[in-house]
Design an enzyme around this catalytic site. Structure first.
Site, PDB file in Angstrom:
ATOM      1  N   TRP A   5      -2.538  -8.034  24.463  1.00  0.00           N
ATOM      2  CA  TRP A   5      -3.642  -7.911  23.492  1.00  0.00           C
ATOM      3  C   TRP A   5      -4.727  -8.962  23.707  1.00  0.00           C
ATOM      4  O   TRP A   5      -5.898  -8.701  23.473  1.00  0.00           O
ATOM      5  CB  TRP A   5      -3.084  -8.015  22.060  1.00  0.00           C
ATOM      6  CG  TRP A   5      -2.057  -6.971  21.745  1.00  0.00           C
ATOM      7  CD1 TRP A   5      -0.700  -7.134  21.729  1.00  0.00           C
ATOM      8  CD2 TRP A   5      -2.295  -5.591  21.435  1.00  0.00           C
ATOM      9  NE1 TRP A   5      -0.090  -5.942  21.421  1.00  0.00           N
ATOM     10  CE2 TRP A   5      -1.030  -4.979  21.234  1.00  0.00           C
ATOM     11  CE3 TRP A   5      -3.451  -4.807  21.305  1.00  0.00           C
ATOM     12  CZ2 TRP A   5      -0.884  -3.633  20.911  1.00  0.00           C
ATOM     13  CZ3 TRP A   5      -3.298  -3.474  20.980  1.00  0.00           C
ATOM     14  CH2 TRP A   5      -2.036  -2.885  20.790  1.00  0.00           C
ATOM     15  N   ARG A  60      -0.810  -7.754  12.841  1.00  0.00           N
ATOM     16  CA  ARG A  60       0.552  -8.187  12.501  1.00  0.00           C
ATOM     17  C   ARG A  60       0.768  -8.407  11.009  1.00  0.00           C
ATOM     18  O   ARG A  60       1.907  -8.608  10.573  1.00  0.00           O
ATOM     19  CB  ARG A  60       0.885  -9.470  13.261  1.00  0.00           C
ATOM     20  CG  ARG A  60       1.144  -9.224  14.730  1.00  0.00           C
ATOM     21  CD  ARG A  60       2.032 -10.285  15.350  1.00  0.00           C
ATOM     22  NE  ARG A  60       2.682  -9.811  16.564  1.00  0.00           N
ATOM     23  CZ  ARG A  60       3.862  -9.223  16.611  1.00  0.00           C
ATOM     24  NH1 ARG A  60       4.543  -8.995  15.503  1.00  0.00           N
ATOM     25  NH2 ARG A  60       4.396  -8.836  17.759  1.00  0.00           N
ATOM     26  N   TYR A  88      -4.563 -13.972   7.286  1.00  0.00           N
ATOM     27  CA  TYR A  88      -4.623 -13.298   8.581  1.00  0.00           C
ATOM     28  C   TYR A  88      -6.079 -12.992   8.879  1.00  0.00           C
ATOM     29  O   TYR A  88      -6.960 -13.235   8.072  1.00  0.00           O
ATOM     30  CB  TYR A  88      -3.784 -12.003   8.556  1.00  0.00           C
ATOM     31  CG  TYR A  88      -3.524 -11.413   9.935  1.00  0.00           C
ATOM     32  CD1 TYR A  88      -2.858 -12.145  10.908  1.00  0.00           C
ATOM     33  CD2 TYR A  88      -3.937 -10.125  10.257  1.00  0.00           C
ATOM     34  CE1 TYR A  88      -2.616 -11.621  12.167  1.00  0.00           C
ATOM     35  CE2 TYR A  88      -3.695  -9.581  11.509  1.00  0.00           C
ATOM     36  CZ  TYR A  88      -3.039 -10.337  12.463  1.00  0.00           C
ATOM     37  OH  TYR A  88      -2.803  -9.826  13.708  1.00  0.00           O
TER      38      TYR A  88
END
Length: 199
Positions: free
Chosen positions: A104, A14, A8
């Site tokens: 976002w 997330r 990530y």
């Protein structure tokens, strides 16, 4: 024990729900954090071109909540009965539905600010009231012990409080639940040692 590699960006975002579950269950994993500048070249190699992904002995899993469910599945974090597991999923999905409303990735800063403001002042109070009512006098959202729904509440609310610091002022029970999650030794330890990022 399988070999786990989580990929990530260098942020909570997330992937944080996955990291919380790993921390709580004391499972070792590689926390691969990539820079935004490296993303375009990595993106083409990833199924569905989105992260986080979790590699389990080389098998690539995608979708953060699907990964979280997989990791929590045979533990009390998922809920102790099938009924509780459904309730846990419902709270997680309710929170995720709301977080997914935020634009976002919006490039137009004025538009982004406007929508964020509308969601935080228009939609958020209704959701928080519903969550407060659901929690009631219980210690945890579901059952009599912590589940990953409580983790997800802490992660989502931490992000929302950055955007609107007074958000939980009239919901002390929801604030207490956040503190209860963050006081769990394994979670407290993770929060202390994780890289400090805004989101």
């Amino acid at each position: 024990m399988p070999n786990y590699k989580l990929t990530y960006f260098n942020m909570r975002g997330r992937a944080e729900i996955i990291r919380y579950i790993f921390a709580y269950l004391d499972i070792k994993y590689e926390d691969r954090r990539i820079e935004l500048t490296d993303w375009p070249e990595i993106k083409s190699c990833i199924p569905f071109h989105k992260i986080p992904i979790l590699e389990v002995d080389g098998v690539v899993l995608h979708q953060s909540l699907a990964i979280a469910r997989y990791l929590a599945k045979n533990t009390d974090l998922a809920g102790k009965t099938e009924m509780e597991q459904c309730q846990v999923d419902a709270i997680v999905d309710t929170l995720d539905d709301f977080m997914s409303l935020f634009p976002w990735a919006e490039k137009n800063q004025d538009r982004k600010t406007q929508v964020f403001q509308e969601l935080l002042t228009g939609e958020a109070p209704h959701l928080l009231q519903d969550l407060d009512t659901y929690l009631g006098e219980k210690e945890w959202f579901i059952g009599n012990s912590v589940t990953w729904a409580d983790f997800y509440w802490d992660i989502c609310s931490t992000t929302l409080l950055l955007l609107k610091p007074d958000l939980l002022d009239i919901h002390p029970r929801l604030e207490t639940l956040r503190k209860r999650v963050q006081a769990l030794p394994s979670i407290a330890n993770w929060i202390q040692q994780r890289p400090q990022t805004r989101f």
